[in-house]
Write a protein that holds these residues in place. Sequence first.
Motif, PDB file in Angstrom:
ATOM      1  N   THR B 212       0.807  -1.219   0.000  1.00  0.00           N
ATOM      2  CA  THR B 212       0.000   0.000   0.000  1.00  0.00           C
ATOM      3  C   THR B 212       0.844   1.275   0.000  1.00  0.00           C
ATOM      4  O   THR B 212       1.945   1.297   0.561  1.00  0.00           O
ATOM      5  N   THR B 214      -0.098   3.736   1.653  1.00  0.00           N
ATOM      6  CA  THR B 214      -0.291   4.319   2.992  1.00  0.00           C
ATOM      7  C   THR B 214       1.054   4.413   3.703  1.00  0.00           C
ATOM      8  O   THR B 214       1.834   3.462   3.678  1.00  0.00           O
ATOM      9  N   GLU B 215       1.298   5.537   4.327  1.00  0.00           N
ATOM     10  CA  GLU B 215       2.591   5.724   5.004  1.00  0.00           C
ATOM     11  C   GLU B 215       2.653   4.942   6.309  1.00  0.00           C
ATOM     12  O   GLU B 215       1.632   4.681   6.947  1.00  0.00           O
ATOM     13  N   GLU B 216       3.882   4.629   6.697  1.00  0.00           N
ATOM     14  CA  GLU B 216       4.113   3.822   7.898  1.00  0.00           C
ATOM     15  C   GLU B 216       3.476   4.442   9.140  1.00  0.00           C
ATOM     16  O   GLU B 216       3.068   3.723  10.056  1.00  0.00           O
ATOM     17  N   TYR B 218       0.694   5.512   9.550  1.00  0.00           N
ATOM     18  CA  TYR B 218      -0.709   5.125   9.713  1.00  0.00           C
ATOM     19  C   TYR B 218      -0.897   3.610   9.738  1.00  0.00           C
ATOM     20  O   TYR B 218      -2.008   3.106   9.589  1.00  0.00           O
ATOM     21  N   ALA B 219       0.214   2.905   9.949  1.00  0.00           N
ATOM     22  CA  ALA B 219       0.186   1.442   9.885  1.00  0.00           C
ATOM     23  C   ALA B 219      -0.795   0.845  10.901  1.00  0.00           C
ATOM     24  O   ALA B 219      -1.572  -0.064  10.579  1.00  0.00           O
ATOM     25  N   ARG B 222      -4.444   1.431   9.962  1.00  0.00           N
ATOM     26  CA  ARG B 222      -4.777   0.689   8.753  1.00  0.00           C
ATOM     27  C   ARG B 222      -4.908  -0.819   9.010  1.00  0.00           C
ATOM     28  O   ARG B 222      -5.830  -1.474   8.533  1.00  0.00           O
ATOM     29  N   SER B 223      -3.956  -1.348   9.761  1.00  0.00           N
ATOM     30  CA  SER B 223      -3.992  -2.785  10.044  1.00  0.00           C
ATOM     31  C   SER B 223      -5.232  -3.138  10.861  1.00  0.00           C
ATOM     32  O   SER B 223      -5.873  -4.177  10.625  1.00  0.00           O
ATOM     33  N   TYR B 239       3.924  -1.049   4.169  1.00  0.00           N
ATOM     34  CA  TYR B 239       3.582   0.380   4.157  1.00  0.00           C
ATOM     35  C   TYR B 239       4.736   1.159   3.546  1.00  0.00           C
ATOM     36  O   TYR B 239       5.888   0.722   3.535  1.00  0.00           O
ATOM     37  N   LYS B 240       4.418   2.352   3.087  1.00  0.00           N
ATOM     38  CA  LYS B 240       5.404   3.154   2.368  1.00  0.00           C
ATOM     39  C   LYS B 240       6.254   3.974   3.326  1.00  0.00           C
ATOM     40  O   LYS B 240       5.728   4.698   4.178  1.00  0.00           O
TER      41      LYS B 240
END
Lengths: 296, 296
Positions: B212, B214-216, B218-219, B222-223, B239-240
């Motif tokens: 994704t 999505t940046e780290e 927000y891990a 998101r998870s 994550y990015k």
Amino acid sequence: MSEKYMLHIVIYQKTKPFSTKHNLYIPQLYNTLVQHNTKNMGFTFFLLILTITSVVASPNPFNQIHLLMPHSGSAGHKHSNLDCLSWRLAVETNNLQKWKQVPEECETYIGHYMLGEQYRKDVDLVTEEAYEYAKGLNITKDGKDLWVFDIDETTLSNLPYYASDAVAFGAIPYNATLFNEWVEEAAAPAIPGALKLYKQLIELGFKIVFLTGTEEAYAEARSKNMKDVGYTTWEKIIYKGVSDGSGVVYKQAKRKSLEEVGYRIRGNMGDQWSDLLGTNPGDRTFKVPDPMYYIG
Amino acid sequence: MSEKYMLHIVIYQKTKPFSTKHNLYIPQLYNTLVQHNTKNMGFTFFLLILTITSVVASPNPFNQIHLLMPHSGSAGHKHSNLDCLSWRLAVETNNLQKWKQVPEECETYIGHYMLGEQYRKDVDLVTEEAYEYAKGLNITKDGKDLWVFDIDETTLSNLPYYASDAVAFGAIPYNATLFNEWVEEAAAPAIPGALKLYKQLIELGFKIVFLTGTEEAYAEARSKNMKDVGYTTWEKIIYKGVSDGSGVVYKQAKRKSLEEVGYRIRGNMGDQWSDLLGTNPGDRTFKVPDPMYYIG
């Protein structure tokens, strides 16, 4: 003259801030209409179908996504109740591959699409975007900047052939003999958006290469056809030899050969993904619509 | 409760063997309807608009391709009278690139599409086709056969956020602060077709990797969101990082790393072409629809 009509009614239902479009596709009723048609009916025969569904709006805008929820009673059967719009989108995005013919239930839809305004608009937007891209390149005009065009359904249209009862817009299996007879007629019209782009690209200083799956045996008829409809000049027109392999193999090999002798493929336009995939695809590729057949 | 309706009437005109679909898009009348709406109108307010055009049929079926002929009076202006169906098709086929937001005139169309049945059907056909492909692979179940899924608009839907007035289905410029607040809520629903496919792939023995943008940072949110809606297990969720570069650069680098340690990417599904292009794309890629934003 016999006239047949169908009224297809779509109801927009406006809640805040948005709501659902109920799009009624009713091929059965369409068939009923056709069956009951009588001659010289003129404009007097109409069928109106209304279906109105109420959605109760709540203050929470998140209720608007109810259609993301799973349908009840999904049978899990492959492509049951095939939606022809979805089918066409999946074809155009290369999600469906190696398909042999247009699904029977989509013949009418594909026919309407190809003969109607939408296909024309869809092509025009792509060729206009290609021109915007090409204009921005500011090429050096050393004669090495190429634009590669496919021919069938990219620069020439075989729609007069595909609209015939023997082909049914691709819903009847491909018949090479009949198709080659059509090619020999050299009567395919230009696709207007592609012809316009072709002229614009030449004006900008691009060299044009036509790279086609048409076999060498039909080169004379095809070249005549191209010139007749306005594609009057080209750097090369490349026909397929009998040992050139599949579409994607043949086309990438020819593009590679072009780049090996110093050409730069700045743009590459085709109706099949096999025109655009593989090695040496060009700096940018453009996919024009073709829901009538698949070449891998 | 206030209800507003619009009747959108499409006329099918049947000559032999085919004819044209006249599709009337009338946003001005839609606006008029909205302006004149009064409260508690219920189902009683309808507007019917009929436009009937006659086409004289000749015995020659080739006359059916008249719509391939150039329009008169074309102004040559870029994307004048933008057709939103054409715009969406061009987005989905990667013909339009680096666009910043949904054209203002297409907000209503895209909103109806995303909230209506068609988006759902379009996704379902792609995920069903992916399952047919996956079933046919007969994998070895050594734990190395991967399916790579993107998250946003592939496995989770941000439609509740995109439907808000502040976003207008992508017709208002992207606001990272607002979007990240939405991600932190961990309230995104699963996309039903993707969730079904995910479960089917696990059943078949595939390992799942979520890759994704999505940046780290927000891990965690998101998870949690993924687990809450049914994506309960995965081989990896990537994550990015802040230095991972653009979408296409980041994603191809991560896919390459996966293959370097012995995984085989058998399928790769995303809503952006940047999920699917570049090196190590996987044996087959699947593009699910997303006309709301572009990530390069």
